[in-house]
Design an enzyme around this catalytic site. Structure first.
Site, PDB file in Angstrom:
ATOM      1  CB  VAL A 150      -2.932  10.415   7.581  1.00 16.78           C
ATOM      2  CG1 VAL A 150      -2.027   9.631   8.519  1.00 16.78           C
ATOM      3  CG2 VAL A 150      -2.331  11.778   7.278  1.00 16.78           C
ATOM      4  CD  GLU A 151      -6.900   7.176  10.279  1.00 17.94           C
ATOM      5  OE1 GLU A 151      -6.766   5.968  10.018  1.00 17.94           O
ATOM      6  OE2 GLU A 151      -6.771   7.636  11.427  1.00 17.94           O
ATOM      7  CB  SER A 152      -8.345   5.367   4.028  1.00 20.77           C
ATOM      8  OG  SER A 152      -8.978   6.602   3.708  1.00 20.77           O
ATOM      9  CE1 TYR A 256      -3.711   8.745  11.789  1.00 20.28           C
ATOM     10  CE2 TYR A 256      -3.922  10.473  13.433  1.00 20.28           C
ATOM     11  CZ  TYR A 256      -4.479   9.665  12.463  1.00 20.28           C
ATOM     12  OH  TYR A 256      -5.815   9.786  12.173  1.00 20.28           O
TER      13      TYR A 256
END
Length: 554
Positions: A150-152, A256
């Site tokens: 999700v982040e990167s 998110y």
């Protein structure tokens, strides 16, 4: 006793122990292991003998976390020897996966983009075994292993418009708060080992802060604990539920947590969504080698017999052509190459791990000027030459640490990454590419205004965030209309921009528009420089601050 297995065995064993409620029956196991008499017999014995037996049982329990017991009992705790890390992850899932429309939306997207899932899974192969082991050691939900997707998208070089960097996307301040060093040589936010440790400590803190509510903790990781706390208080005052799904949070945060749960659903049952996840072997991908001093990364790659790009992907924290002379003195090396690397490194003296060039100081030189020329830092020059101050003298000889290979060889160094971004960036139709050298006093806003482009676009074309500082002499790529490019170039060639700060006294009959016209400014410029609003009146004698090109005033 159990035989020694992978580290994951102990973490999974704890999970099985909870599932079978061993806390309730632990006394029975201790009793069976140490052959203590049952309670009735103990009551018939003398008080001294009972106390001695109780002490013996306690010592045995402390000595052995797991008792010698019968095969049937051992089988209750049997841990599968997984070949695939995905199976370990599934076993450790602990969050609520109950679906809703917000989760369904993201799950459908991931399921309909199998190539994306394959791509991030292939990237994850380098890091996932380490992350899973850290989660098990801390007894944390295994869903967190999916958070870097999700982040990167598991890109250790990922960088956001909000200045978040690395696989776990730390912003500078939070990174420093959790011990992630950031300087010219090294950025701990991209260090696989350091950033994973920091992220899991931060997530553990947030979970405790929100009293064990992982949904709130995850939302806070994205938007900040203050924003989540405010949303909870707001709902309490309105008599509304305070669960994550009921909170009014920023749009990105509202998506998110559902993204993470959607990924967990897919990983749990990939076949149900017609997905095939690449196997991630359940074995360490890298070993951590203590190198004890600075080393040229090209030389390190040669010692390890590996491509330097692959070395950077494991050691993404290093910004330059070499490791940080001040540490961390650690390199991650693929397991199958680690022993050979360590042996070769041991035979190499510290002075031979970077190349050195002798330089004679010229008139007008400074340590800063020399450091920039040789792509190093003043601190490194002072350390290498035992200098206590920045003072140097003409004809003095200096030892300069230099890269062993040309700059392009270090493709993942910060400068080379920026140059690739600049080369591949594209502007809108009808614009042309130009370059600009940053001057003293420049800012993204000032440059963007001159070329009539957006600040966000200017930052993006150069692989930066809008709040990143600019350095004098830095090269920027700009996509603007030809007539604007020509106008800026013309002004620079003529050298006809002479900016001066002017304290202007308002006169009778003046208006903001009239003053702006007089000095070839805009009304918005005057409003920005002074604490007045557009609809406010100005009056004679009032002082206004203006920044005027004195060659273009009327």
């Amino acid at each position: 006793m159990f035989s020694k297995k992978n580290k994951n065995s102990m973490g999974l064993l704890k999970q099985h122990a909870r599932q079978f409620s061993l806390i309730v029956t632990s006394a029975l196991f201790i009793s069976g292991c140490s052959q203590l008499p049952h309670q009735q017999a103990m009551q018939q014995q003398a008080a001294a003998e009972a106390a001695a037996k109780a002490k013996e049982a306690q010592e045995l329990a402390e000595a052995d976390a797991i008792c010698h017991t019968d095969t049937d009992t051992i089988n209750q705790f049997a841990v599968a020897d997984y070949d695939n890390v995905w199976d370990r992850i599934r076993e450790g899932f602990a969050l609520d996966h109950t679906s809703n429309t917000r989760i369904d939306k993201h799950r459908k997207w991931y399921a309909s983009h199998p190539r994306y899932m394959t791509r991030v899974s292939e990237r994850a192969k380098r890091y996932m075994h380490h992350i899973v082991g850290e989660l098990e050691a801390r007894d944390l939900p295994m869903e967190l292993a999916l958070l870097p997707i999700v982040e990167s998208a598991f890109d250790p070089f990922a960088y956001s418009h909000g200045r978040a960097s690395g696989m776990w996307q730390f912003i500078p301040g939070t990174g420093r708060m959790y011990g992630l060093k950031q300087n010219w040589w090294y950025d701990g936010r991209r260090d696989v080992v350091a950033s994973t440790d920091a992220a899991l400590r931060y997530l553990s803190y947030l979970n405790k802060r929100f009293k064990g509510d992982w949904m709130h903790a995850l939302a806070a990781y994205n938007t900040g604990e203050g924003n989540v706390s405010k949303a909870i208080r707001r709902n309490k005052r309105a008599g509304k539920p305070t669960d994550f799904w009921s909170l009014k949070l920023p749009r990105e945060t509202r998506a998110y947590v559902p993204q993470l749960i959607a990924l967990a659903q897919l990983v749990k049952e990939p076949e149900a969504y017609k997905l095939t996840l690449p196997v991630i072997p359940n074995e360490p991908y890298f070993a951590q080698i203590d190198i004890k001093s600075q080393i040229d990364l090209a030389q390190a790659a040669s010692l390890a017999d590996m491509d330097i790009d692959d070395l950077y992907l494991l050691n993404a924290g290093f910004n330059r052509w070499a490791t940080d002379p001040k540490g961390p003195h650690r390199l991650l090396i693929p397991v199958d190459k680690a022993d050979e690397f360590a042996a070769k490194l041991a035979s190499l003296g510290k002075q031979d791990r970077v190349a050195w060039e002798r330089y004679r100081v010229k008139s007008g030189d400074s340590l800063l000027k020399i450091a920039k020329h040789f792509n190093t830092t003043v601190a490194s020059l002072k350390d290498a030459n035992n200098l206590r101050s920045n003072m140097i003298r003409q004809n003095q000889m200096l030892l300069i640490p230099v890269a062993a290979k040309p700059a392009k060889h270090y493709a993942y160094s910060e400068q080379q990454r920026i140059e690739r971004k600049q080369n591949y960036s594209r502007g809108k139709s009808g614009t042309a590419k130009t370059t600009y050298r940053v001057k003293a006093g420049d800012s993204f806003w000032k440059i963007a205004k001159a070329y009539q482009v957006k600040v966000s676009d200017l930052a993006r074309w150069n692989g930066m965030a809008p709040k990143d500082p600019l350095k004098q002499g830095q090269k920027l790529v700009i996509w603007a209309k030809n007539d604007r490019i020509n106008m800026v170039r013309s002004n620079h060639r003529k050298g006809n921009q002479v900016i001066r700060k002017v304290a202007y006294q308002v006169r009778n009959g003046d208006s903001l528009a009239r003053i702006a016209g007089k000095f070839n400014l805009s009304v918005n410029d005057i409003l920005r420089w002074n604490p007045i609003k557009k609809n406010n009146y100005i009056h004679p004698g009032q002082s206004l601050t203006l920044f005027v090109d004195v060659t273009r005033t009327n």
